[in-house]
Design a protein around this motif. Structure first.
Motif, PDB file in Angstrom:
ATOM      1  N   PRO A   1       0.788  -1.240   0.000  1.00 31.12           N
ATOM      2  CA  PRO A   1       0.000   0.000   0.000  1.00 31.12           C
ATOM      3  C   PRO A   1       0.819   1.288   0.000  1.00 31.12           C
ATOM      4  CG  PRO A   1      -0.974  -1.594   1.485  1.00 31.12           C
ATOM      5  CD  PRO A   1       0.315  -2.190   1.010  1.00 31.12           C
ATOM      6  N   GLY A   2       1.847   1.412   0.806  1.00 32.33           N
ATOM      7  CA  GLY A   2       2.620   2.647   0.896  1.00 32.33           C
ATOM      8  C   GLY A   2       3.306   3.019  -0.404  1.00 32.33           C
ATOM      9  N   ARG A   3       3.721   2.020  -1.152  1.00 33.80           N
ATOM     10  CA  ARG A   3       4.472   2.269  -2.399  1.00 33.80           C
ATOM     11  C   ARG A   3       3.583   2.257  -3.632  1.00 33.80           C
ATOM     12  NH1 ARG A   3       9.607  -1.687  -1.313  1.00 33.80           N
ATOM     13  NH2 ARG A   3      10.341  -0.624   0.554  1.00 33.80           N
ATOM     14  N   PHE A   4       2.377   1.735  -3.477  1.00 33.22           N
ATOM     15  CA  PHE A   4       1.463   1.569  -4.607  1.00 33.22           C
ATOM     16  C   PHE A   4       0.573   2.799  -4.688  1.00 33.22           C
ATOM     17  CE2 PHE A   4      -2.516  -0.439  -6.338  1.00 33.22           C
ATOM     18  CZ  PHE A   4      -2.001  -0.715  -7.583  1.00 33.22           C
ATOM     19  N   SER A   5       1.008   3.788  -5.480  1.00 29.92           N
ATOM     20  CA  SER A   5       0.214   5.013  -5.531  1.00 29.92           C
ATOM     21  C   SER A   5       0.427   5.739  -6.848  1.00 29.92           C
ATOM     22  CB  SER A   5       0.616   5.917  -4.357  1.00 29.92           C
ATOM     23  OG  SER A   5       2.001   6.182  -4.443  1.00 29.92           O
ATOM     24  N   GLY A   6      -0.084   6.968  -6.903  1.00 27.23           N
ATOM     25  CA  GLY A   6      -0.033   7.889  -8.036  1.00 27.23           C
ATOM     26  C   GLY A   6       0.453   7.376  -9.363  1.00 27.23           C
ATOM     27  N   GLU A   7       1.773   7.463  -9.561  1.00 29.34           N
ATOM     28  CA  GLU A   7       2.396   7.177 -10.853  1.00 29.34           C
ATOM     29  C   GLU A   7       2.127   5.733 -11.317  1.00 29.34           C
ATOM     30  OE1 GLU A   7       6.970   6.721 -12.309  1.00 29.34           O
ATOM     31  OE2 GLU A   7       6.575   8.233 -10.765  1.00 29.34           O
ATOM     32  N   ILE A   8       2.312   4.770 -10.424  1.00 31.35           N
ATOM     33  CA  ILE A   8       2.131   3.357 -10.785  1.00 31.35           C
ATOM     34  C   ILE A   8       0.665   3.073 -11.097  1.00 31.35           C
ATOM     35  CG2 ILE A   8       2.336   0.975  -9.954  1.00 31.35           C
ATOM     36  CD1 ILE A   8       4.716   2.004  -8.217  1.00 31.35           C
ATOM     37  N   VAL A   9      -0.234   3.551 -10.228  1.00 30.02           N
ATOM     38  CA  VAL A   9      -1.677   3.357 -10.426  1.00 30.02           C
ATOM     39  C   VAL A   9      -2.089   3.956 -11.768  1.00 30.02           C
ATOM     40  CG1 VAL A   9      -3.969   3.986  -9.583  1.00 30.02           C
ATOM     41  CG2 VAL A   9      -2.204   3.257  -7.971  1.00 30.02           C
ATOM     42  N   GLN A  10      -1.620   5.175 -12.054  1.00 31.63           N
ATOM     43  CA  GLN A  10      -1.936   5.875 -13.297  1.00 31.63           C
ATOM     44  C   GLN A  10      -1.423   5.079 -14.500  1.00 31.63           C
ATOM     45  OE1 GLN A  10      -3.895   8.618 -13.041  1.00 31.63           O
ATOM     46  NE2 GLN A  10      -4.131   8.290 -15.230  1.00 31.63           N
ATOM     47  N   ALA A  11      -0.180   4.586 -14.398  1.00 28.62           N
ATOM     48  CA  ALA A  11       0.418   3.838 -15.508  1.00 28.62           C
ATOM     49  C   ALA A  11      -0.373   2.561 -15.794  1.00 28.62           C
ATOM     50  CB  ALA A  11       1.872   3.512 -15.185  1.00 28.62           C
ATOM     51  N   ILE A  12      -0.790   1.843 -14.744  1.00 32.62           N
ATOM     52  CA  ILE A  12      -1.583   0.619 -14.933  1.00 32.62           C
ATOM     53  C   ILE A  12      -2.944   0.982 -15.523  1.00 32.62           C
ATOM     54  CG2 ILE A  12      -2.760  -1.296 -13.772  1.00 32.62           C
ATOM     55  CD1 ILE A  12      -0.349  -1.437 -11.853  1.00 32.62           C
ATOM     56  N   ALA A  13      -3.561   2.043 -15.010  1.00 32.26           N
ATOM     57  CA  ALA A  13      -4.880   2.468 -15.491  1.00 32.26           C
ATOM     58  C   ALA A  13      -4.833   2.891 -16.966  1.00 32.26           C
ATOM     59  CB  ALA A  13      -5.407   3.606 -14.627  1.00 32.26           C
ATOM     60  N   ASN A  14      -3.663   3.326 -17.450  1.00 33.90           N
ATOM     61  CA  ASN A  14      -3.540   3.761 -18.838  1.00 33.90           C
ATOM     62  C   ASN A  14      -3.225   2.633 -19.813  1.00 33.90           C
ATOM     63  OD1 ASN A  14      -4.167   6.412 -18.299  1.00 33.90           O
ATOM     64  ND2 ASN A  14      -2.042   6.994 -17.912  1.00 33.90           N
ATOM     65  N   ILE A  15      -3.035   1.416 -19.314  1.00 33.42           N
ATOM     66  CA  ILE A  15      -2.793   0.279 -20.208  1.00 33.42           C
ATOM     67  C   ILE A  15      -4.074   0.024 -21.001  1.00 33.42           C
ATOM     68  CG2 ILE A  15      -2.407  -2.236 -20.236  1.00 33.42           C
ATOM     69  CD1 ILE A  15      -0.475  -1.829 -17.880  1.00 33.42           C
ATOM     70  N   PRO A  16      -3.970  -0.236 -22.319  1.00 32.67           N
ATOM     71  CA  PRO A  16      -5.178  -0.475 -23.120  1.00 32.67           C
ATOM     72  C   PRO A  16      -6.037  -1.594 -22.527  1.00 32.67           C
ATOM     73  CG  PRO A  16      -3.238  -0.344 -24.519  1.00 32.67           C
ATOM     74  CD  PRO A  16      -2.751  -0.297 -23.111  1.00 32.67           C
ATOM     75  N   ASN A  17      -7.357  -1.416 -22.602  1.00 34.34           N
ATOM     76  CA  ASN A  17      -8.368  -2.360 -22.109  1.00 34.34           C
ATOM     77  C   ASN A  17      -8.517  -2.406 -20.585  1.00 34.34           C
ATOM     78  OD1 ASN A  17      -9.065  -3.185 -24.769  1.00 34.34           O
ATOM     79  ND2 ASN A  17      -7.270  -4.513 -24.774  1.00 34.34           N
ATOM     80  N   VAL A  18      -7.770  -1.569 -19.862  1.00 31.40           N
ATOM     81  CA  VAL A  18      -7.959  -1.474 -18.409  1.00 31.40           C
ATOM     82  C   VAL A  18      -9.030  -0.415 -18.186  1.00 31.40           C
ATOM     83  CG1 VAL A  18      -6.911  -0.688 -16.248  1.00 31.40           C
ATOM     84  CG2 VAL A  18      -5.640  -2.202 -17.766  1.00 31.40           C
ATOM     85  N   ILE A  19     -10.021  -0.710 -17.360  1.00 30.19           N
ATOM     86  CA  ILE A  19     -11.075   0.271 -17.076  1.00 30.19           C
ATOM     87  C   ILE A  19     -10.630   1.134 -15.899  1.00 30.19           C
ATOM     88  CG2 ILE A  19     -13.503   0.599 -16.458  1.00 30.19           C
ATOM     89  CD1 ILE A  19     -14.019  -2.115 -17.955  1.00 30.19           C
TER      90      ILE A  19
END
Length: 182
Positions: free
Chosen positions: A73-91
């Motif tokens: 949780p502490g390391r899983f935020s902003g940039e990483i979340v955004q990058a995963i969310a921007n992968i094609p077919n990810v809602i």
């Protein structure tokens, strides 16, 4: 759990789960996400169908349209979340830009289902039902048509009533010896 990892639910386009999992894993190997994202899982179970008397095993998604992501949780935020969310077919993640971790009980239930499926072997996609008509495709009664009297899922056996000389005769067969009639 070391450093208190949590599971997050990622909503994706149904049918693209495996491709997205591979893409996230590729991104993890390319970047420094490995410290934050520890595991990606597509919850599946093994199932089988009987086609032409042969057992055909495949995997079926338990949760179509979702991938489970284990992260710190502490390391899983902003940039990483955004990058995963921007992968094609990810809602999006449950909780959109601030992913909400699954309750431990929910995560364990989902992971338990996946583990159980691995231990259990496979289950039949289209189970046999008492009263259903089947065609015998193997053994001395091959080509006979009969009605299922009893189903034993553990032993993978059926009791089928076959008409022989105008009288109903009970025959015990295994799942592989019969085919569903349509």
């Amino acid at each position: 759990m070391s450093e208190d990892k949590r599971w997050y639910s990622l909503r994706v386009i149904s049918g693209k789960e495996r491709k997205i999992k591979e893409r996230i894993e590729l991104e993890i190997s390319r970047s420094k996400w490995g410290e934050a994202v520890t595991q990606i899982l597509v919850p599946t179970e093994k199932v089988y169908k009987i086609r032409n008397g042969k057992k055909v095993i495949s995997e079926r998604n338990i949760l179509p349209g979702y991938i489970l992501v284990e992260a710190v949780p502490g390391r899983f935020s902003g940039e990483i979340v955004q990058a995963i969310a921007n992968i094609p077919n990810v809602i999006h993640f449950l909780g959109k830009t601030n992913p909400i971790p699954m309750r431990e009980s929910e995560a364990n239930r989902m992971l338990g289902k996946v583990d159980e499926s691995q231990d259990m072997g496979e289950s039949l996609i289209e189970p046999f039902i008492v009263g259903e008509t089947v065609k015998i495709i193997d053994g001395p009664f091959s080509e006979f048509i009969g009605d299922i009297q009893e189903v034993n899922e553990e032993k993978k056996k059926l009791k089928v009533i076959v008409k022989i000389f105008g009288r109903g005769t009970e025959v015990e067969l295994n799942f592989m010896q019969v085919d569903k009639t349509s």
